[in-house]
Design an enzyme around this catalytic site. Structure first.
Site, PDB file in Angstrom:
ATOM      1  CE  LYS A 125       9.612   2.414   9.344  1.00  0.00           C
ATOM      2  NZ  LYS A 125       9.259   0.644   9.458  1.00  0.00           N
ATOM      3  CG  HIS A 128       7.544  -2.191   0.977  1.00  0.00           C
ATOM      4  ND1 HIS A 128       7.636  -3.413   0.367  1.00  0.00           N
ATOM      5  CD2 HIS A 128       7.765  -1.772   1.991  1.00  0.00           C
ATOM      6  CE1 HIS A 128       7.506  -3.953   1.998  1.00  0.00           C
ATOM      7  NE2 HIS A 128       6.968  -2.921   2.695  1.00  0.00           N
ATOM      8  CG  HIS A 131       3.187  -2.011   2.525  1.00  0.00           C
ATOM      9  ND1 HIS A 131       4.262  -1.145   2.425  1.00  0.00           N
ATOM     10  CD2 HIS A 131       2.622  -2.324   3.252  1.00  0.00           C
ATOM     11  CE1 HIS A 131       4.447  -0.929   3.584  1.00  0.00           C
ATOM     12  NE2 HIS A 131       3.460  -1.363   4.686  1.00  0.00           N
TER      13      HIS A 131
HETATM   14  N1  ARG Z   1       1.870  -0.860   9.499  1.00  0.00           N
HETATM   15  C1  ARG Z   1       1.564  -2.126   9.644  1.00  0.00           C
HETATM   16  C2  ARG Z   1       3.150  -2.944   8.457  1.00  0.00           C
HETATM   17  O1  ARG Z   1       2.941  -2.459   7.003  1.00  0.00           O
HETATM   18  C3  ARG Z   1       0.150  -2.935   9.166  1.00  0.00           C
HETATM   19  C4  ARG Z   1      -0.514  -2.923   9.801  1.00  0.00           C
HETATM   20  C5  ARG Z   1      -1.904  -3.213   9.759  1.00  0.00           C
HETATM   21  N2  ARG Z   1      -2.673  -3.357  10.003  1.00  0.00           N
HETATM   22  C6  ARG Z   1      -2.854  -3.748  11.461  1.00  0.00           C
HETATM   23  N3  ARG Z   1      -3.928  -3.082  12.027  1.00  0.00           N
HETATM   24  N4  ARG Z   1      -2.404  -3.778  12.270  1.00  0.00           N
HETATM   25  O2  ARG Z   1       3.508  -3.533   8.699  1.00  0.00           O
END
Ligand code: ARG
Length: 567
Positions: A125, A128, A131
């Site tokens: 993805k 964006h 992030h």
């Molecule tokens: N990949 C997830 C997202 O973009 C965030 C991950 C955050 N870290 C975690 N340990 N859950 O929504």
């Protein structure tokens, strides 16, 4: 010299109070007319059974005034201390000269480890603007904890496993081809991913097909895994390009897939601890007692989920790093997710559950609502960075067309402006993307702070001075005007601000203090003629400039900005 400690000491001698309690009670008045330090006596009324103003008066009468204090005054229930300005300036300056770049560092965190989980974008993805926040907040917390002497481990918990890959494989097989992906990489992956969602609304069987590809991945199917790996590589290439531009590094890229072989044992452990129950075919931990929906551990087809991976990751991190805090920087809308699985860790009997900390932040908007990848309304991080750099380039072209290294500086300032703006408010506040505001050189912005630093550099360059040793001995008694003293006051508070930022996990406390330093310096600069002053006065003023230059630079580093020497 620790002024607060010394004042606490003389109050302790004059009263029967504990020195540490006194220290905690000492305040720095907002207005200079109220003194440099104040000790309020309200809290003592209960124990001493007297009116607070009377207590203040009695203690003040008994205090033996230390040499560095000019005047002690009682105003109502406050004992106000006026510090001798030249002693104060000399003391702060000595400290700054001696410590140099380390002036803002401390060892509060010595021997303790902080794990920070930040950025963590999802593979395949686009990266964006949502992030961006996690990335810059996490990076700044990393630097802040590091400055406090903590051992910090930065982890990019990449979203590199899960249903999106099943969807992507289906989409690729139906609407994609190798050449297009190689040409447009993540944009093409994102296009077919969006198409999958559109088509799946009409044809529900696509979702089943996606799930079956995920099961294949889990079973180690060669074709599934090689596509997965390919998608990951393409995404990482783009992410790394952005991280390079933001000047951000991680100590570990152990993403969700890293826990594939660790989850079975965790699920077993949850089961053994009698926490697992079945609900409509899925395995869950019931959290009704805690007023939360259940935490999903296994899908009905046996597939693991986002919380399963987070629980496994937390146990792994505890075993690997023995952390004092493990911080998760994500958007506010993941609050429930973290609350749920933190609870599961607690129910599993881990006494370190309270060391898991979710650090949420508000949304980013372009003034037209939440940014999302699902509906195809994608705002790419890279496009935004480019836009800001381009606009900065134009401003430089107007203001300073002969500047050397224009492109590099436009990059540092354009990107810095975005980071600075993101970190300027409490993280829970929503951010509205507004390049006009971010790039205003006269506002409380990144460019303003960087420009102030560059101005300090240029003064020093003109004077042919770079470090304190170029100045010989510095007589701080020559620096006594309010504007100069205020510069030292603000500098002397910097270290405490950094500690406070860590305590609250709020980088904005550092960001705003950088602005305070800049404002104090610009006032000093307007009120004191540096270049036309003579001899020792000039030297002393140049010392102020060096101190400011070094501290703005160190501050900008803490929030992830570069400090160009000319702008
Ligand atoms: N990949 C997830 C997202 O973009 C965030 C991950 C955050 N870290 C975690 N340990 N859950 O929504």
């Amino acid at each position: 010299m620790d002024f607060i400690y010394s004042i606490a000491e003389c109050i302790a001698k004059a009263s029967e109070l504990d020195i540490n309690d006194i220290k905690e009670g000492i305040e720095i008045p907002a207005k200079a007319e109220m003194g440099d330090y104040a000790f309020p006596c309200f809290r003592l009324a209960k124990v001493m059974r007297k009116a607070p103003p009377l207590i203040a008066k009695e203690i003040a009468e008994k205090i033996e005034k230390p040499d560095f204090v000019n005047k002690i005054e009682v105003v109502n229930a406050y004992i106000n201390f006026y510090v001798d300005k030249s002693v104060f300036v000399q003391s702060v300056l000595n400290n700054i000269v001696e410590k140099g770049q380390d002036f803002i560092r401390s060892d509060i965190g010595k021997g303790k480890t902080i794990v920070i989980d930040y950025s963590s974008p999802n593979i395949a993805k686009p990266f964006h603007v949502g992030h961006l926040r996690s990335t810059v907040i996490g990076n700044s917390l990393y630097k802040i904890y590091e400055a406090l002497g903590y051992n910090v481990v930065g982890i990019n918990h990449l979203g590199d496993w899960g249903t999106q890959f099943g969807k992507l494989i289906v989409a690729y097989k139906m609407w994609g081809n190798k050449e297009a992906v190689e040409k447009d990489d993540i944009k093409e992956l994102s296009r077919i991913y969006v198409k999958f969602h559109e088509e799946a609304e009409k044809d529900l069987s696509l979702n089943d097909e996606a799930r079956s590809w995920l099961v294949k991945m889990q079973e180690g199917d060669e074709e599934a895994l090689s596509l997965w790996k390919w998608f990951c590589d393409i995404s990482m290439k783009e992410f790394n390009r952005i991280y390079d531009r933001l000047n951000i590094k991680f100590d570990s890229y152990a993403g969700e897939s890293f826990y594939n072989d660790k989850m079975a044992a965790i699920v077993e452990e949850i089961k053994e601890k009698n926490l697992l129950t079945e609900s409509r075919g899925a395995q869950i931990v019931d959290l009704e007692k805690y007023n939360m929906p259940p935490c999903l551990i296994l899908r009905s087809d046996g597939g693991t989920l986002y919380p399963t991976r987070d629980i496994s990751a937390a146990v792994y991190r505890m075993n690997t790093y023995n952390f004092d805090k493990c911080i998760y920087v994500t958007a506010l809308d993941q609050n429930l997710h973290f609350a749920q699985w933190f609870k599961v860790i607690e129910l599993m009997g881990y006494d370190w559950a309270d060391k898991l900390i979710h650090v949420p932040f508000g949304l980013v908007s372009l003034g037209d609502g939440k940014l999302s990848t699902r509906k195809g309304h994608v705002v790419l991080m890279e496009d935004i960075l480019n836009l800001s750099v381009e606009k900065t380039g134009k401003i430089i072209e107007e203001k300073n067309p002969d500047l050397e290294n224009k492109n590099k500086i436009a990059e540092d300032v354009g990107i810095g402006a975005i980071i600075f703006d993101d970190l300027y408010n409490s993280r829970i506040k929503n951010v509205v993307f507004d390049l006009e505001r971010m790039l205003n050189f006269d506002g409380e912005t990144g460019p303003y702070a960087q420009y102030t630093h560059a101005r300090a550099c240029s003064i020093l360059k003109k004077a042919g001075v770079n470090s304190y040793s170029d100045l010989g001995s510095i007589d701080a008694r020559l620096i006594s005007d309010d504007a100069s003293v205020n510069v030292f006051k603000v500098l002397s508070e910097f270290k405490d601000k950094i500690a406070e930022a860590a305590e609250k996990n709020e980088p904005y406390i550092v960001t705003r203090h950088i602005i305070e330093i800049c404002k104090a310096f610009n006032k000093f600069y307007n009120e004191n003629n540096i270049m036309n002053s003579e001899g020792n006065i000039k030297n002393a003023r140049l010392a102020v400039v060096i101190a400011v230059r070094d501290n703005i630079k160190a501050g900008l580093e803490l929030i992830g900005l570069k400090a160009p020497e000319a702008m």
